[in-house]
Design an enzyme around this catalytic site. Structure first.
Site, mmCIF file in Angstrom:
data_model
loop_
_atom_site.group_PDB
_atom_site.id
_atom_site.type_symbol
_atom_site.label_atom_id
_atom_site.label_comp_id
_atom_site.label_asym_id
_atom_site.label_seq_id
_atom_site.Cartn_x
_atom_site.Cartn_y
_atom_site.Cartn_z
ATOM 1 N N ASN A 1 -12.851 -3.488 2.243
ATOM 2 C CA ASN A 1 -13.734 -2.343 2.439
ATOM 3 C C ASN A 1 -14.686 -2.251 1.254
ATOM 4 O O ASN A 1 -14.247 -2.372 0.106
ATOM 5 C CB ASN A 1 -12.921 -1.048 2.538
ATOM 6 C CG ASN A 1 -12.016 -1.037 3.752
ATOM 7 O OD1 ASN A 1 -12.357 -1.583 4.798
ATOM 8 N ND2 ASN A 1 -10.856 -0.414 3.629
ATOM 9 N N ASP B 1 0.855 -1.193 0.000
ATOM 10 C CA ASP B 1 0.000 0.000 0.000
ATOM 11 C C ASP B 1 0.891 1.244 0.000
ATOM 12 O O ASP B 1 1.889 1.325 0.714
ATOM 13 C CB ASP B 1 -0.931 -0.002 1.212
ATOM 14 C CG ASP B 1 -2.092 0.965 1.046
ATOM 15 O OD1 ASP B 1 -3.229 0.505 0.894
ATOM 16 O OD2 ASP B 1 -1.839 2.199 1.077
ATOM 17 N N ILE B 2 0.493 2.238 -0.778
ATOM 18 C CA ILE B 2 1.292 3.453 -0.922
ATOM 19 C C ILE B 2 1.249 4.313 0.350
ATOM 20 O O ILE B 2 2.136 5.131 0.593
ATOM 21 C CB ILE B 2 0.780 4.254 -2.150
ATOM 22 C CG1 ILE B 2 1.843 5.150 -2.724
ATOM 23 C CG2 ILE B 2 -0.484 5.042 -1.835
ATOM 24 C CD1 ILE B 2 1.475 5.755 -4.085
ATOM 25 N N VAL C 1 -10.890 3.207 -3.433
ATOM 26 C CA VAL C 1 -10.520 2.782 -4.791
ATOM 27 C C VAL C 1 -11.528 1.719 -5.219
ATOM 28 O O VAL C 1 -11.618 0.646 -4.586
ATOM 29 C CB VAL C 1 -9.088 2.215 -4.839
ATOM 30 C CG1 VAL C 1 -8.785 1.679 -6.233
ATOM 31 C CG2 VAL C 1 -8.066 3.284 -4.450
ATOM 32 N N HIS D 1 -10.296 -5.138 -3.903
ATOM 33 C CA HIS D 1 -8.980 -5.447 -3.328
ATOM 34 C C HIS D 1 -9.147 -5.850 -1.875
ATOM 35 O O HIS D 1 -10.104 -5.462 -1.220
ATOM 36 C CB HIS D 1 -8.035 -4.247 -3.435
ATOM 37 C CG HIS D 1 -8.569 -3.013 -2.782
ATOM 38 N ND1 HIS D 1 -9.494 -2.203 -3.403
ATOM 39 C CD2 HIS D 1 -8.330 -2.437 -1.576
ATOM 40 C CE1 HIS D 1 -9.797 -1.195 -2.614
ATOM 41 N NE2 HIS D 1 -9.110 -1.316 -1.487
ATOM 42 N N MET D 2 -8.185 -6.619 -1.379
ATOM 43 C CA MET D 2 -8.177 -7.036 0.019
ATOM 44 C C MET D 2 -6.925 -6.498 0.692
ATOM 45 O O MET D 2 -5.812 -6.650 0.174
ATOM 46 C CB MET D 2 -8.185 -8.559 0.088
ATOM 47 C CG MET D 2 -8.256 -9.117 1.501
ATOM 48 S SD MET D 2 -8.210 -10.910 1.482
ATOM 49 C CE MET D 2 -9.797 -11.243 0.741
ATOM 50 N N HIS D 3 -7.128 -5.834 1.827
ATOM 51 C CA HIS D 3 -5.992 -5.343 2.612
ATOM 52 C C HIS D 3 -5.472 -6.467 3.506
ATOM 53 O O HIS D 3 -6.253 -7.230 4.073
ATOM 54 C CB HIS D 3 -6.429 -4.218 3.555
ATOM 55 C CG HIS D 3 -6.914 -2.994 2.867
ATOM 56 N ND1 HIS D 3 -6.143 -1.855 2.742
ATOM 57 C CD2 HIS D 3 -8.096 -2.702 2.265
ATOM 58 C CE1 HIS D 3 -6.848 -0.917 2.104
ATOM 59 N NE2 HIS D 3 -8.028 -1.406 1.808
#
Ligand code: 5GP
Ligand code: ZN
Length: 111
Positions: free
Chosen positions: A84, A29-30, A93, A97-99
């Site tokens: 999320n 993650d940025i 975004v 996607h999965m964190h």
């Protein structure tokens, strides 16, 4: 389509890719919220979790999340995998996607 994760997944813009499969990429993650903060991103565009009915892909996201967590050294200490979704979920975004978060205690509340 003007989607940052489509561009990262296709290599059009750079992301720190730490893991790759035929259908997924895992990047850092940025703007990390924990010492380990990775994103498991399908190469194919789905705006949210609600838009994906591909059981194999969704299963692979969890399997790859576990693998990436191991590779990042947070398997024993523990981690959290989060998707999320939409506004109240805090999604910013709109590409599924999965964190994966870890290397610090993710205390208490879910929200
Ligand atoms: P969301 O809030 O949608 O669940 O999470 C989006 C995540 O993507 C955020 O944690 C944000 O820091 C990350 N992000 C947004 N743009 C980029 C980017 O260009 N590169 C990377 N590596 N992460 C990004
Ligand atoms: Zn996309």
């Amino acid at each position: 389509m003007d989607c940052v994760f489509c561009k990262i997944a296709s290599g059009e813009i750079k992301g720190t890719v730490v893991h790759k499969t035929e259908r997924l990429v895992v990047i850092k993650d940025i703007n990390p919220q924990a010492p380990v903060h990775l994103l498991v991103i399908p190469k194919k565009h789905y705006s949210t979790l609600l838009d994906c009915a591909d059981k194999e892909l969704l299963g692979e996201m969890l399997l790859v999340a576990a693998k990436a967590a191991k590779e990042a050294g947070v398997d024993e200490s523990g981690f959290r995998a989060v998707v999320n979704t939409n506004e109240d979920g805090g999604q910013t975004v709109f590409h599924l996607h999965m964190h994966i978060l870890g290397k610090r205690p993710l205390n208490g509340k879910m929200g």
